[in-house]
Design a protein around this motif. Structure first.
Motif, PDB file in Angstrom:
ATOM      1  N   ILE A   8       0.819  -1.213   0.000  1.00 44.22           N
ATOM      2  CA  ILE A   8       0.000   0.000   0.000  1.00 44.22           C
ATOM      3  C   ILE A   8       0.854   1.265   0.000  1.00 44.22           C
ATOM      4  O   ILE A   8       0.379   2.345  -0.357  1.00 44.22           O
ATOM      5  N   TYR A   9       2.125   1.159   0.363  1.00 47.26           N
ATOM      6  CA  TYR A   9       3.015   2.324   0.376  1.00 47.26           C
ATOM      7  C   TYR A   9       3.968   2.319  -0.816  1.00 47.26           C
ATOM      8  O   TYR A   9       5.005   2.952  -0.787  1.00 47.26           O
ATOM      9  N   PHE A  10       3.602   1.635  -1.896  1.00 49.35           N
ATOM     10  CA  PHE A  10       4.546   1.440  -3.001  1.00 49.35           C
ATOM     11  C   PHE A  10       5.001   2.746  -3.641  1.00 49.35           C
ATOM     12  O   PHE A  10       6.015   2.794  -4.321  1.00 49.35           O
ATOM     13  N   LEU A  11       4.245   3.831  -3.433  1.00 47.62           N
ATOM     14  CA  LEU A  11       4.627   5.100  -4.042  1.00 47.62           C
ATOM     15  C   LEU A  11       5.776   5.780  -3.319  1.00 47.62           C
ATOM     16  O   LEU A  11       6.383   6.694  -3.840  1.00 47.62           O
ATOM     17  N   GLY A  12       6.057   5.359  -2.124  1.00 48.53           N
ATOM     18  CA  GLY A  12       7.070   6.044  -1.340  1.00 48.53           C
ATOM     19  C   GLY A  12       6.619   7.407  -0.884  1.00 48.53           C
ATOM     20  O   GLY A  12       7.424   8.330  -0.747  1.00 48.53           O
ATOM     21  N   LEU A  13       5.298   7.530  -0.655  1.00 52.49           N
ATOM     22  CA  LEU A  13       4.737   8.830  -0.308  1.00 52.49           C
ATOM     23  C   LEU A  13       4.269   8.874   1.138  1.00 52.49           C
ATOM     24  O   LEU A  13       3.463   9.725   1.494  1.00 52.49           O
ATOM     25  N   LYS A  14       4.737   8.001   1.967  1.00 49.19           N
ATOM     26  CA  LYS A  14       4.238   7.951   3.332  1.00 49.19           C
ATOM     27  C   LYS A  14       4.335   9.329   3.984  1.00 49.19           C
ATOM     28  O   LYS A  14       5.384   9.946   4.029  1.00 49.19           O
ATOM     29  N   GLY A  15       3.160   9.797   4.422  1.00 49.65           N
ATOM     30  CA  GLY A  15       3.098  11.109   5.048  1.00 49.65           C
ATOM     31  C   GLY A  15       2.648  12.202   4.102  1.00 49.65           C
ATOM     32  O   GLY A  15       2.348  13.310   4.544  1.00 49.65           O
ATOM     33  N   ASP A  16       2.605  11.919   2.801  1.00 57.19           N
ATOM     34  CA  ASP A  16       2.129  12.888   1.809  1.00 57.19           C
ATOM     35  C   ASP A  16       0.817  12.382   1.213  1.00 57.19           C
ATOM     36  O   ASP A  16       0.737  11.249   0.744  1.00 57.19           O
ATOM     37  N   ALA A  17      -0.185  13.249   1.191  1.00 55.81           N
ATOM     38  CA  ALA A  17      -1.514  12.833   0.762  1.00 55.81           C
ATOM     39  C   ALA A  17      -1.559  12.529  -0.728  1.00 55.81           C
ATOM     40  O   ALA A  17      -0.938  13.218  -1.539  1.00 55.81           O
ATOM     41  N   VAL A  18      -2.309  11.457  -1.058  1.00 55.82           N
ATOM     42  CA  VAL A  18      -2.697  11.200  -2.451  1.00 55.82           C
ATOM     43  C   VAL A  18      -4.078  11.835  -2.598  1.00 55.82           C
ATOM     44  O   VAL A  18      -5.075  11.310  -2.104  1.00 55.82           O
TER      45      VAL A  18
END
Length: 675
Positions: free
Chosen positions: A374-384
């Protein structure tokens, strides 16, 4: 007077005869005969004088026969060629009038006024009107092009005119008539009174008895509210039902999940209907509806531990039928994206996550597919923040809060259990809050992005297959921005506009007709809609294709409203209908005229082109175009070569008129006469 005297004298003679019935003397007989002769001569003079005054130099039989011959001559001309009567009807006036005469070939023709002895015969033709019952009337009816009134006048020296009238009809001609173009589909050959076209472009045939340009919506003229309804609580997202008649709005526990009937929004009315009440204190901030229209999905804000963060709503029973947890930490579902087949649902979160759920049970169940990445984007902490999906190409486009190369990302969704990044935007607009589909060009998807706090607020990107190309940008000088819509229909009337909505409920239009050179649109409204005093979600605006307008959520103080902003009614700028092919049966047919009932507003155009051909493929057909602005008219077929052809068809060309193409021509009835 002489007649009365004559009667008195007869009475006296009779009385004298009765008195002396035993016999008369010769003198008495001579006197009686003399008196009778004197009176009779007066009566004879009176009768012959009256006859001479009426018939003059001609005897009665000669006059009536001369007049009747004129009627029969016109009837003979009619039997040979009705068009000759039409031509005569429109002939210029002659000082001596017109008559009929027989040629050396034995046929009758219209000539100048003709004579017989001292009698003169004049023949005149006039149009005939009929009422709604088909009865002939002097006025107030509709001209019947297949009936004429024939008047023959015989005149002579010393006599009153003798006038004979008759009505003649064009009974020999057949009619190909079309008053209904509403048949579904098209047909190459004419066989049905409602299935009359082989091709139709931008014309509406759906209403029986009417052919018009296709209704559409004009360019934005203003952004004022045309319909609105006050909401019950704080609202955060809205979604239109698949059938286009219902708006779903979600919000806090006061607003809950409510349905609004928007079918009459263009007429100024939005009506509250059903409600699904939240069972506990919760706030829905994102909505999507299953394509089957039976289920909706709502994402919550600040769901503790992710528990029941995604609700499943049954729209048939107006109830919550289930909920699934999204992750294990407190989460807000920023957007929900569903594929066009209704098979998979993607939940985009404020923590940089994308959850993929398989939809089952007709929409009633959700099963997580990608628990391991679920975190494959590497965006943890940044909203999609938002996304849109291209189901056919297994691509999910998402926009994020990132200010680097991950602001716009294409996600490969071919394997729902292992989502992967195809590529992201290089040095493109950052901090993106909304993304919508614009078009496909040469197989490449194009999209509009809207930035919240960035110098590039409005941008058009193209997915070129290996990355994103920045086609055009525009600075709106407002913000922070929240939502963007593009109607996708404006190009029909020559404009191409997108609308952007900011945090302060200000609306901006952008002209996107030139994708690489964006500019200010025709209208903006930066004062009308109060202040949207919440910043978390980004779904404040939606566009209705069927209603031709934008819906926005607005808050002024503590009052929340749903507004509808419509584009004006209009019609396609132009359109064409080509009829089915009509078989006249043989090539020895004669075309007579085209009879049209229509309405053509000033400035609009309606042309009808006849095509006649010896071959069914209409190679090099003979054509004639007719047009008129009258409500009803008929035109003779005058082009050489139209006659003697077996195959016939017509083409109708219309053009709209008025500001913003607000008026259309209307064709009600078309008849083509032949024999």
């Amino acid at each position: 007077m002489e007649t009365d005297n004559f009667k008195i004298m007869l009475f006296k003679v009779k009385k004298l005869f009765l008195k002396y019935k035993q016999g008369f003397s010769l003198i008495e007989v001579i006197i009686a005969v003399g008196v009778f002769g004197l009176l009779a001569s007066g009566v004879f003079y009176t009768v012959t004088s009256s006859y001479s005054n009426f018939y003059g130099i001609g005897d009665r039989q000669t006059v009536t026969e001369f007049a009747q011959e004129g009627i029969e001559a016109v009837r003979a001309i009619r039997d040979d060629n009705w068009r000759a009567l039409q031509d005569q009807l429109g002939a210029p006036e002659s000082p001596s009038g017109y008559g009929v005469d027989q040629g050396s070939d034995g046929l009758w023709y219209f000539t100048g006024a003709n004579t017989r002895g001292d009698l003169t015969r004049v023949v005149s033709l006039a149009t005939v009107q009929r009422d709604s019952n088909g009865e002939i009337v002097d006025s107030g009816g509709t001209v019947d092009p297949d009936t004429m009134k024939i008047t023959v006048t015989i005149s002579g020296s010393g006599m009153q005119d003798y006038v004979l009238n008759s009505y003649l009809t064009n009974w020999q001609y057949r009619t190909w008539q079309q008053t209904d173009w509403s048949g579904v589909g098209s047909s190459e050959f004419w066989s049905d009174i409602t299935l009359a076209s082989s091709s139709v472009t931008k014309m509406s045939t759906s209403t029986a008895g009417v052919l018009i340009l296709t209704p559409t919506f004009g360019s934005w003229q203003d952004l004022a509210s045309d319909a609105n309804i006050t909401l019950t609580g704080t609202s955060y997202d809205l979604e239109i039902s698949p059938d286009g008649n219902t708006m779903f709005v979600t919000g806090d526990q006061t607003q809950d999940f409510r349905y609004y009937d928007i079918s009459q929004a263009r007429s100024g009315t939005i009506t509250a209907s059903s409600t699904i009440v939240w069972p506990v204190a919760m706030t829905g901030i994102s909505i999507t509806v299953n394509p089957n229209g039976q289920y909706a999905y709502v994402g919550l804000a600040n769901a503790s531990g992710g528990t029941n963060a995604l609700g499943i709503l049954n729209l048939s029973s107006d109830s919550i039928t289930g909920a699934v947890s999204v992750g294990t930490t407190t989460v807000s579902i920023m957007d929900l994206v569903i594929d066009s087949n209704g098979e998979y649902l993607y939940a985009l979160t404020n923590l940089g996550e994308i959850f993929c759920y398989e939809i089952g049970g007709g929409g009633s169940t959700l099963t997580l597919q990608n628990a391991s990445n679920i975190y494959f984007l590497g965006l943890k902490g940044d909203a999609v923040n938002n996304g849109w999906i291209d189901t056919d190409n297994d691509a999910l486009y998402v926009v994020t809060d990132k200010s680097d190369t991950d602001a716009v990302v294409r996600v490969d969704i071919f394997d729902p259990t292992t989502l992967a990044v195809d590529y992201a935007s290089p040095a493109n607009p950052a901090d993106i809050v909304d993304v919508i589909y614009l078009e496909t060009s040469s197989g490449n998807n194009r999209m509009i992005t809207l930035g919240e706090y960035t110098s590039i607020e409005f941008a058009i990107l193209e997915d070129n297959g290996s990355g994103f190309s920045l086609l055009g940008t525009y600075n709106l000088s407002g913000g922070p921005f929240k939502s963007v819509i593009y109607d996708g229909l404006d190009s029909e009337d020559g404009s191409d506009v997108a609308l952007a909505y900011d945090y302060y409920a200000r609306l901006y239009s952008v002209d996107v007709s030139n994708r690489s050179s964006l500019s200010a649109g025709p209208v903006s409204d930066t004062t009308s809609y109060g202040d949207t005093a919440y910043s978390l979600p980004y779904g404040y605006m939606d566009y209705s294709d069927s209603l031709g307008g934008a819906f926005i959520l607005e808050k002024t103080g503590s009052t929340h409203k749903l507004h509808f902003l419509k584009r004006p009614d209009a019609y396609q700028p132009s359109g064409t209908l080509v009829s089915s092919i009509f078989d006249l049966g043989s090539s020895n047919k004669e075309l007579d005229k085209v009879i049209v009932e229509q309405n053509v507003p000033a400035g609009c155009g309606l042309e009808i082109t006849l095509e006649a051909s010896d071959n069914i493929g209409f190679t090099s057909p003979i054509t004639q175009t007719v047009s008129d602005t009258s409500d009803g008219y008929y035109a003779s077929t005058t082009v050489d070569g139209l006659n003697g052809k077996r195959w016939l068809r017509y083409q109708v060309d219309m053009t709209a008129c008025g500001t913003n193409n607000v008026n259309t021509p209307t064709l009600y009835d078309l008849k083509i006469r032949y024999r």
